[in-house]
Scaffold this motif. Sequence first.
Motif, short mmCIF file in Angstrom:
data_model
loop_
_atom_site.label_atom_id
_atom_site.label_comp_id
_atom_site.label_asym_id
_atom_site.label_seq_id
_atom_site.Cartn_x
_atom_site.Cartn_y
_atom_site.Cartn_z
N LYS A 12 25.30 62.15 13.78
CA LYS A 12 25.72 63.01 14.61
C LYS A 12 27.05 63.66 14.09
O LYS A 12 27.26 64.72 14.14
CB LYS A 12 26.01 62.22 15.90
CG LYS A 12 26.40 62.99 17.08
CD LYS A 12 26.39 62.39 18.38
CE LYS A 12 26.96 63.18 19.39
NZ LYS A 12 27.00 62.29 20.85
N PRO A 13 27.91 62.71 13.24
CA PRO A 13 28.97 63.48 12.97
C PRO A 13 28.93 64.46 11.86
O PRO A 13 29.73 65.58 11.42
CB PRO A 13 29.97 62.19 12.44
CG PRO A 13 29.29 61.07 12.91
CD PRO A 13 27.87 61.21 13.40
N ILE A 14 27.90 64.32 11.17
CA ILE A 14 27.36 64.92 9.95
C ILE A 14 27.04 66.34 10.51
O ILE A 14 27.45 67.65 10.08
CB ILE A 14 26.47 64.35 9.14
CG1 ILE A 14 26.86 63.17 8.44
CG2 ILE A 14 25.95 65.49 8.13
CD1 ILE A 14 25.91 62.42 7.54
N LEU A 19 28.72 72.24 12.15
CA LEU A 19 28.78 73.11 13.28
C LEU A 19 30.24 73.59 13.16
O LEU A 19 30.67 74.75 13.43
CB LEU A 19 28.54 72.65 14.53
CG LEU A 19 26.95 72.45 14.79
CD1 LEU A 19 26.79 71.86 16.21
CD2 LEU A 19 26.37 73.95 14.78
N VAL A 20 31.10 72.41 12.94
CA VAL A 20 32.68 73.07 13.03
C VAL A 20 32.93 73.87 11.69
O VAL A 20 33.77 75.03 11.79
CB VAL A 20 33.72 71.68 12.99
CG1 VAL A 20 35.05 72.07 12.46
CG2 VAL A 20 33.50 71.05 14.31
N PRO A 42 31.73 82.61 18.63
CA PRO A 42 32.30 81.42 17.59
C PRO A 42 33.40 80.67 18.11
O PRO A 42 33.53 79.63 17.68
CB PRO A 42 32.35 82.63 16.57
CG PRO A 42 31.57 83.69 16.77
CD PRO A 42 31.96 83.92 18.25
N ALA A 43 34.25 81.26 18.51
CA ALA A 43 35.63 80.39 18.81
C ALA A 43 35.36 79.31 20.04
O ALA A 43 35.54 78.20 19.97
CB ALA A 43 36.89 81.42 19.35
N VAL A 47 35.53 75.53 19.57
CA VAL A 47 36.19 74.52 20.30
C VAL A 47 35.38 73.36 20.80
O VAL A 47 35.70 72.11 20.75
CB VAL A 47 37.04 75.04 21.47
CG1 VAL A 47 37.60 74.14 22.58
CG2 VAL A 47 37.94 76.07 20.93
N LEU A 48 34.14 73.66 21.31
CA LEU A 48 33.14 72.51 22.02
C LEU A 48 32.96 71.71 20.52
O LEU A 48 32.67 70.46 20.85
CB LEU A 48 32.12 73.28 22.44
CG LEU A 48 32.18 74.03 23.92
CD1 LEU A 48 31.16 74.85 24.31
CD2 LEU A 48 32.92 73.10 24.68
N ALA A 49 32.52 72.00 19.41
CA ALA A 49 31.94 71.33 18.51
C ALA A 49 33.03 70.39 18.09
O ALA A 49 32.83 69.01 17.67
CB ALA A 49 31.41 72.19 17.31
N ALA A 50 34.31 71.01 17.58
CA ALA A 50 35.72 70.10 17.34
C ALA A 50 35.64 69.05 18.41
O ALA A 50 35.92 68.05 17.95
CB ALA A 50 36.55 71.05 16.96
N TYR A 51 35.63 69.47 19.65
CA TYR A 51 35.75 68.37 20.76
C TYR A 51 34.97 67.34 20.61
O TYR A 51 35.08 66.10 20.87
CB TYR A 51 36.02 69.23 22.04
CG TYR A 51 36.03 68.24 23.24
CD1 TYR A 51 37.22 67.71 23.67
CD2 TYR A 51 35.10 67.79 24.18
CE1 TYR A 51 37.59 66.71 24.73
CE2 TYR A 51 35.19 67.09 25.00
CZ TYR A 51 36.33 66.53 25.57
OH TYR A 51 36.53 65.51 26.44
N MET A 52 33.68 67.78 20.68
CA MET A 52 32.57 66.71 20.63
C MET A 52 32.85 65.90 19.12
O MET A 52 32.33 64.50 19.32
CB MET A 52 31.17 67.36 20.44
CG MET A 52 30.74 67.83 21.77
SD MET A 52 30.61 66.75 23.04
CE MET A 52 29.42 65.58 22.34
#
Length: 122
Positions: A12-14, A19-20, A42-43, A47-52
């Motif tokens: 999952k982190p990979i 995605l980030v 894309p922004a 934000v969503l991928a970095a938050y997850m």
Amino acid sequence: MSMLQNKQIRRKPILLAFLVGVCGNATLATLSVSQMAFSVFPAIALVLAAYMLYQEYLSVPMEGDTPLCALLSFLIGVFGYSSFLRMQFPEMGTNFLSIIITLGLLAWLAVKLGLAAGPKAG
């Protein structure tokens, strides 16, 4: 020993780091490449991928080779999207170097994940 290392590497982190990398490069490209039309998506995805990814980091510690594989995956996303962008807009320049870097990082990640045979020890 490869199976023991493979169990320590979480997927999952990979995927989130990939995605980030892609979304970060896409966000930067929409702001800086004049040929591309501006899009806010894309922004939002960045934000969503970095938050997850941050939530995943807080909930489960990254052990073993997971941080290295996440970094490799992030760089694969960055260089992969860069090569895609240069393929789409050839006037930006050649994408040869970014493709070579992406393939090298993919090979390294495949060896780390146990999907490809690495060098034999001994």
